[in-house]
Design a protein around this motif. Structure first.
Motif, PDB file in Angstrom:
ATOM      1  N   VAL A 118      34.716   3.363  29.119  1.00 32.63           N
ATOM      2  CA  VAL A 118      34.792   1.910  29.265  1.00 32.63           C
ATOM      3  C   VAL A 118      35.476   1.619  30.594  1.00 32.63           C
ATOM      4  CG1 VAL A 118      35.682  -0.244  28.304  1.00 32.63           C
ATOM      5  CG2 VAL A 118      34.898   1.588  26.780  1.00 32.63           C
ATOM      6  N   VAL A 119      34.803   0.811  31.429  1.00 32.29           N
ATOM      7  CA  VAL A 119      35.292   0.543  32.778  1.00 32.29           C
ATOM      8  C   VAL A 119      35.554  -0.949  32.932  1.00 32.29           C
ATOM      9  CG1 VAL A 119      34.800   0.707  35.252  1.00 32.29           C
ATOM     10  CG2 VAL A 119      33.997   2.498  33.695  1.00 32.29           C
ATOM     11  N   ALA A 120      36.765  -1.261  33.459  1.00 34.75           N
ATOM     12  CA  ALA A 120      37.126  -2.648  33.740  1.00 34.75           C
ATOM     13  C   ALA A 120      37.303  -2.799  35.241  1.00 34.75           C
ATOM     14  CB  ALA A 120      38.410  -3.020  33.017  1.00 34.75           C
ATOM     15  N   ALA A 121      36.316  -3.432  35.900  1.00 32.69           N
ATOM     16  CA  ALA A 121      36.386  -3.673  37.344  1.00 32.69           C
ATOM     17  C   ALA A 121      37.186  -4.945  37.577  1.00 32.69           C
ATOM     18  CB  ALA A 121      34.984  -3.803  37.931  1.00 32.69           C
ATOM     19  N   LEU A 122      38.274  -4.840  38.388  1.00 33.23           N
ATOM     20  CA  LEU A 122      39.209  -5.953  38.532  1.00 33.23           C
ATOM     21  C   LEU A 122      38.913  -6.839  39.723  1.00 33.23           C
ATOM     22  CD1 LEU A 122      42.520  -4.043  37.734  1.00 33.23           C
ATOM     23  CD2 LEU A 122      40.983  -5.240  36.179  1.00 33.23           C
ATOM     24  N   GLY A 123      37.959  -6.477  40.571  1.00 31.34           N
ATOM     25  CA  GLY A 123      37.631  -7.320  41.712  1.00 31.34           C
ATOM     26  C   GLY A 123      38.416  -6.930  42.950  1.00 31.34           C
ATOM     27  N   SER A 124      37.859  -7.237  44.093  1.00 34.40           N
ATOM     28  CA  SER A 124      38.455  -6.816  45.364  1.00 34.40           C
ATOM     29  C   SER A 124      39.765  -7.517  45.672  1.00 34.40           C
ATOM     30  CB  SER A 124      37.472  -7.062  46.508  1.00 34.40           C
ATOM     31  OG  SER A 124      37.101  -8.440  46.554  1.00 34.40           O
ATOM     32  N   SER A 125      40.043  -8.647  45.037  1.00 28.16           N
ATOM     33  CA  SER A 125      41.281  -9.382  45.317  1.00 28.16           C
ATOM     34  C   SER A 125      42.454  -8.911  44.463  1.00 28.16           C
ATOM     35  CB  SER A 125      41.062 -10.881  45.101  1.00 28.16           C
ATOM     36  OG  SER A 125      40.713 -11.140  43.745  1.00 28.16           O
ATOM     37  N   ALA A 126      42.230  -7.954  43.566  1.00 30.58           N
ATOM     38  CA  ALA A 126      43.295  -7.501  42.670  1.00 30.58           C
ATOM     39  C   ALA A 126      44.352  -6.721  43.442  1.00 30.58           C
ATOM     40  CB  ALA A 126      42.706  -6.642  41.562  1.00 30.58           C
ATOM     41  N   ALA A 173      38.631   0.975  50.290  1.00 28.19           N
ATOM     42  CA  ALA A 173      38.191  -0.423  50.263  1.00 28.19           C
ATOM     43  C   ALA A 173      37.517  -0.807  48.954  1.00 28.19           C
ATOM     44  CB  ALA A 173      37.241  -0.682  51.432  1.00 28.19           C
ATOM     45  N   ALA A 174      37.248   0.154  48.099  1.00 29.05           N
ATOM     46  CA  ALA A 174      36.557  -0.146  46.840  1.00 29.05           C
ATOM     47  C   ALA A 174      37.472  -0.951  45.924  1.00 29.05           C
ATOM     48  CB  ALA A 174      36.145   1.156  46.156  1.00 29.05           C
ATOM     49  N   PRO A 175      36.917  -1.925  45.179  1.00 26.94           N
ATOM     50  CA  PRO A 175      37.737  -2.709  44.246  1.00 26.94           C
ATOM     51  C   PRO A 175      38.336  -1.806  43.175  1.00 26.94           C
ATOM     52  CG  PRO A 175      35.588  -3.727  44.603  1.00 26.94           C
ATOM     53  CD  PRO A 175      35.524  -2.354  45.204  1.00 26.94           C
ATOM     54  N   PRO A 176      39.585  -2.051  42.767  1.00 30.52           N
ATOM     55  CA  PRO A 176      40.200  -1.206  41.731  1.00 30.52           C
ATOM     56  C   PRO A 176      39.528  -1.420  40.385  1.00 30.52           C
ATOM     57  CG  PRO A 176      41.607  -3.071  42.248  1.00 30.52           C
ATOM     58  CD  PRO A 176      40.498  -3.088  43.252  1.00 30.52           C
ATOM     59  N   GLN A 177      39.439  -0.349  39.628  1.00 34.41           N
ATOM     60  CA  GLN A 177      38.896  -0.458  38.286  1.00 34.41           C
ATOM     61  C   GLN A 177      39.603   0.539  37.380  1.00 34.41           C
ATOM     62  OE1 GLN A 177      34.698   0.327  38.921  1.00 34.41           O
ATOM     63  NE2 GLN A 177      34.969   2.523  38.630  1.00 34.41           N
ATOM     64  N   LEU A 178      39.775   0.140  36.133  1.00 38.12           N
ATOM     65  CA  LEU A 178      40.438   0.971  35.138  1.00 38.12           C
ATOM     66  C   LEU A 178      39.405   1.545  34.186  1.00 38.12           C
ATOM     67  CD1 LEU A 178      43.472  -1.345  34.343  1.00 38.12           C
ATOM     68  CD2 LEU A 178      43.604   0.908  35.417  1.00 38.12           C
ATOM     69  N   SER A 179      39.563   2.842  33.875  1.00 36.07           N
ATOM     70  CA  SER A 179      38.625   3.529  32.992  1.00 36.07           C
ATOM     71  C   SER A 179      39.385   4.162  31.839  1.00 36.07           C
ATOM     72  CB  SER A 179      37.856   4.618  33.755  1.00 36.07           C
ATOM     73  OG  SER A 179      37.203   4.080  34.884  1.00 36.07           O
ATOM     74  N   VAL A 180      38.771   4.144  30.664  1.00 34.39           N
ATOM     75  CA  VAL A 180      39.348   4.795  29.499  1.00 34.39           C
ATOM     76  C   VAL A 180      38.204   5.355  28.661  1.00 34.39           C
ATOM     77  CG1 VAL A 180      39.378   2.677  28.126  1.00 34.39           C
ATOM     78  CG2 VAL A 180      40.933   4.557  27.545  1.00 34.39           C
ATOM     79  N   THR A 181      38.417   6.556  28.143  1.00 36.86           N
ATOM     80  CA  THR A 181      37.378   7.220  27.352  1.00 36.86           C
ATOM     81  C   THR A 181      37.548   6.869  25.881  1.00 36.86           C
ATOM     82  OG1 THR A 181      37.335   9.050  28.917  1.00 36.86           O
ATOM     83  CG2 THR A 181      36.349   9.433  26.753  1.00 36.86           C
ATOM     84  N   ALA A 182      36.462   6.398  25.266  1.00 39.35           N
ATOM     85  CA  ALA A 182      36.483   6.026  23.853  1.00 39.35           C
ATOM     86  C   ALA A 182      35.781   7.095  23.025  1.00 39.35           C
ATOM     87  CB  ALA A 182      35.796   4.678  23.646  1.00 39.35           C
ATOM     88  N   ALA A 183      36.110   7.160  21.751  1.00 41.24           N
ATOM     89  CA  ALA A 183      35.475   8.115  20.860  1.00 41.24           C
ATOM     90  C   ALA A 183      34.016   7.731  20.635  1.00 41.24           C
ATOM     91  CB  ALA A 183      36.222   8.164  19.533  1.00 41.24           C
ATOM     92  N   ALA A 184      33.196   8.715  20.346  1.00 37.48           N
ATOM     93  CA  ALA A 184      31.775   8.461  20.105  1.00 37.48           C
ATOM     94  C   ALA A 184      31.625   7.492  18.924  1.00 37.48           C
ATOM     95  CB  ALA A 184      31.066   9.775  19.808  1.00 37.48           C
ATOM     96  N   GLY A 185      30.771   6.505  19.100  1.00 36.84           N
ATOM     97  CA  GLY A 185      30.548   5.520  18.049  1.00 36.84           C
ATOM     98  C   GLY A 185      31.454   4.312  18.148  1.00 36.84           C
ATOM     99  N   ARG A 186      32.462   4.331  19.024  1.00 36.18           N
ATOM    100  CA  ARG A 186      33.377   3.185  19.154  1.00 36.18           C
ATOM    101  C   ARG A 186      33.324   2.559  20.543  1.00 36.18           C
ATOM    102  NH1 ARG A 186      38.457   3.295  19.024  1.00 36.18           N
ATOM    103  NH2 ARG A 186      38.692   1.315  17.899  1.00 36.18           N
ATOM    104  N   VAL A 187      32.350   2.979  21.351  1.00 34.74           N
ATOM    105  CA  VAL A 187      32.313   2.500  22.738  1.00 34.74           C
ATOM    106  C   VAL A 187      32.123   0.988  22.798  1.00 34.74           C
ATOM    107  CG1 VAL A 187      31.090   2.650  24.928  1.00 34.74           C
ATOM    108  CG2 VAL A 187      31.459   4.712  23.568  1.00 34.74           C
ATOM    109  N   GLU A 188      31.165   0.461  22.025  1.00 31.80           N
ATOM    110  CA  GLU A 188      30.905  -0.983  22.056  1.00 31.80           C
ATOM    111  C   GLU A 188      32.111  -1.770  21.549  1.00 31.80           C
ATOM    112  OE1 GLU A 188      28.447  -2.478  23.449  1.00 31.80           O
ATOM    113  OE2 GLU A 188      27.518  -0.556  23.991  1.00 31.80           O
ATOM    114  N   GLN A 189      32.721  -1.254  20.491  1.00 37.58           N
ATOM    115  CA  GLN A 189      33.884  -1.944  19.935  1.00 37.58           C
ATOM    116  C   GLN A 189      35.036  -1.952  20.938  1.00 37.58           C
ATOM    117  OE1 GLN A 189      35.379  -0.129  16.356  1.00 37.58           O
ATOM    118  NE2 GLN A 189      37.066  -1.573  16.148  1.00 37.58           N
ATOM    119  N   VAL A 190      35.286  -0.842  21.570  1.00 41.69           N
ATOM    120  CA  VAL A 190      36.372  -0.748  22.561  1.00 41.69           C
ATOM    121  C   VAL A 190      36.065  -1.644  23.755  1.00 41.69           C
ATOM    122  CG1 VAL A 190      37.525   0.794  24.180  1.00 41.69           C
ATOM    123  CG2 VAL A 190      37.106   1.535  21.837  1.00 41.69           C
TER     124      VAL A 190
END
Length: 645
Positions: free
Chosen positions: A475-483, A434-451
């Motif tokens: 970096v996590v993108a939560a897409l919401g429960s309606s996705a 039941a949890a809303p889908p979310q996409l995660s991607v690992t960024a290199a150190a020092g580029r997290v804010e930019q990504v």
């Protein structure tokens, strides 16, 4: 002369004698067809491993010609195998299934992925591969339905230079290679190992069934050969006649089974494993293996037939008088106890071959101890009988425990398989559905804010509502429960290439490999148990009918003496169900004991359901097979003056 006489006796056995011959031929045909399937499964996994080896690069010692890296992408809950390539020299040899090496930016897709690109809107998949130049050939694919993309890059592109984690879920690190031959991956080797164990679980009952086929209608044949011995036939002539008769029928059965297997290959190719169906050519064993099976099966049947000739050769008068053979020895039980005592030690070995041999030994020992236990059950049943049916059943089990064991051995050995696989059948992954889908991607150190900022911009441009935040290097993108699935794929496509070489994944994507493995184990369990039950039911039905033919004179005389048909039928059912209950339960316990060294935790619900279902199906199959032979029992007892062969 021996061959001509054998052929005359085979043809002149009368209608019921020919029925016995057809039963033997059918038993051998079933054994051969299923044996070829068990052998072909190993060749099929070998073929898959070899075709997928080029995606598992081997580092170059010298003379590197290309950079190769494999990673996973996802669409509609399916895995896409992406291979990123970069040429380090001109004129690099083409990868498998491609006419040439891909140039930077070019993409080559498998037929199934190309079809999916055409079906889905561009913002869900096609934009990930903007410059598609061709379709991959079959030699680049593990199976026909596989989703594969080969993408070309420049040697200095981040996709082929950025460091990666070397595990099952995250991409493999970039590798400089001297060729694209590669080596079979770890998961391919795991499937090979599982296929070998599954083959043992299928082949041993098949060999037992094939050997038992030589002993079908054994009483009729022994009586005939004993009569020939008494009128002057030499032991050598008796042996040659027996081998000739058994191998003629077995060869015809083996050829019939091979033809049936060839016709069944298109259906077998639809069994899904490792994410898809099979190339039909993978399921055909090599010509050498096919020839080996067609030679080995008749030889096995011939040797099994000769093994039962000792009493005919040494004491033909005892056979003719139907004397009870000597009791079986307790050494059979000792052999099983010894194997079970050393099995945990053998199971500790990391070699799959050692484990397979240990399983085969346990299997064979269960088959070896079966007749001894049946004889013991017969003595107990006869001693405690309270009616004529129980007494007849008990005396029959004592007089010929081997024949009674042949009737129930298929289901009993299937109980071993069910007990072994039942404890190892895993439950599925548990997650918060039941949890809303979310996409995660690992960024290199020092580029997290930019990504993180780039992810917000890309999702906004794609009109995908999402909340983007970062945690450490993720970096996590939560897409919401309606996705829905389409929204998730639009987000994946928008974030593709955000971090070169890394794929944005959901929690389900990260578990995909484990989910697929569990699904394949369940499919494999179903296939092995299905084959085992086919053998068991065929064995029960064929041997039940054969037993009636063997004892038709005895049944006729009992009817002539006034024994009701119902009493004979109850006795026949009792001599099947009583040893089946004891030996089936014992075989399940032995199988469960052999599975305990491999258990990783508590017993699963799926495993227990599988085990109970197998027990119910086994009993139902044997009862049904016995009921089908009841008309034959009525037929052989109709003649009030039965004549001996």
């Amino acid at each position: 002369m021996n061959l001509e006489l054998t052929w005359r006796l085979l043809r002149g056995g009368g209608r019921r004698g020919l029925l016995g011959t057809w039963l033997t031929l059918g038993a051998v045909a079933v054994s051969t067809a299923l044996l070829l399937f068990a052998v072909a499964a190993n060749f099929a996994f070998d073929a898959r491993a070899d075709r997928g080896a080029w995606r598992n690069p081997v580092p170059a010692v010298s003379g590197a010609v290309a950079i190769e890296v494999s990673r996973y992408d996802y669409v509609r809950d399916q895995t896409i195998n992406v291979v990123d390539l970069a040429a380090l020299k001109p004129d690099v040899p083409a990868p498998p299934g491609m006419p040439r090496f891909p140039r930077p930016g070019e993409a080559w897709l498998s037929p199934a992925l190309a079809e999916l690109v055409r079906q889905l809107p561009g913002d869900q998949l096609a934009k990930r591969y903007p410059d598609v130049r061709g379709i991959l050939g079959d030699e680049a694919l593990v199976h026909p339905d596989e989703l594969v993309a080969v993408v070309g890059h420049a040697p200095d592109a981040l996709e082929t230079t950025a460091p990666r984690s070397d595990d099952e879920i995250l991409p493999k690190p970039p590798t400089k290679v001297s060729s694209l031959a590669g080596t079979p991956s770890e998961d391919a080797e795991a499937y090979r190992a599982l296929a070998l164990v599954a083959s043992v679980l299928m082949v041993v009952p098949l060999l037992v069934f094939g050997g038992a086929a030589a002993r079908l209608t054994v009483a009729r044949r022994d009586q005939r050969l004993a009569a020939l011995r008494l009128v002057g036939a030499t032991p050598g002539q008796v042996v040659r006649m027996t081998v000739a008769e058994a191998m003629i029928v077995a060869l015809a059965g083996a050829l019939t089974g091979a033809a049936a297997f060839a016709l069944a290959v298109p259906l077998l190719a639809r069994i899904e494993m490792q994410g898809g169906t099979w190339f039909a050519g993978d399921l055909f064993p090599s010509p050498l293996s096919l020839a080996g099976v067609l030679v080995a099966v008749p030889l096995l049947v011939g040797l099994s037939a000769v093994a039962g000739l000792r009493r005919v050769v040494v004491s033909p008068l005892g056979v003719a008088k139907r004397e009870t053979p000597p009791a079986l020895r307790f050494v059979r039980v000792l052999a099983l106890l010894v194997v079970l005592a050393v099995f945990p030690l053998l199971a500790r070995d990391t070699s799959v071959a050692i484990v397979a041999v240990a399983l085969a030994l346990a299997f064979l020992c269960v088959n070896l101890v079966g007749p001894w236990v049946v004889g013991l059950i017969g003595r107990i049943t006869a001693g405690t009988a309270r009616g004529p049916a129980g007494l007849l059943a008990g005396r029959r089990l004592v007089d010929d425990p081997r024949s009674a064991w042949r009737t129930v051995s298929g289901v009993a050995l299937t109980g071993f398989v069910a007990g072994f696989l039942g404890l190892l059948s895993p439950d599925g992954f548990t997650g918060d559905a039941a949890a809303p889908p979310q996409l995660s991607v690992t960024a290199a150190a020092g580029r997290v804010e930019q990504v993180t900022e780039q992810a917000r911009e890309r999702l906004a441009a794609a009109k995908v509502p999402a909340t983007v935040k970062s945690s450490k290097q993720t970096v996590v993108a939560a897409l919401g429960s309606s996705a829905d699935a389409a929204t998730v794929d639009r987000a994946r496509t928008a974030l593709a290439g955000l971090v070169p070489g890394r794929t944005p994944t959901t929690e389900a994507d990260d578990q995909r490999f484990g989910i697929d493995i569990l699904a394949d184990i369940r499919v494999g369990t179903i296939v092995v148990l299905s084959v085992s039950f086919l053998v068991a039911i065929a064995s029960a039905g064929i041997t039940a009918a054969s037993s009636i033919l063997d004892r038709r004179q005895t049944y006729g005389l009992l009817r002539l003496a006034g024994t009701p048909l119902e009493v004979l039928d109850r006795a026949r059912r009792a001599e099947t169900l009583i040893p089946l209950t004891v030996m089936g339960g014992g075989a399940i316990l032995v199988g469960a004991f052999c599975a305990t060294p491999f258990m990783a935790g508590q017993i699963s619900t799926v495993g227990m359901i599988t085990l109970v279902g197998c027990v119910v199906a086994g009993f139902a199959g044997v009862i049904g097979a016995g009921a089908m032979s009841r008309p034959l029992l009525r037929s052989v007892t109709t003649d009030p003056a039965p004549r001996p062969d």
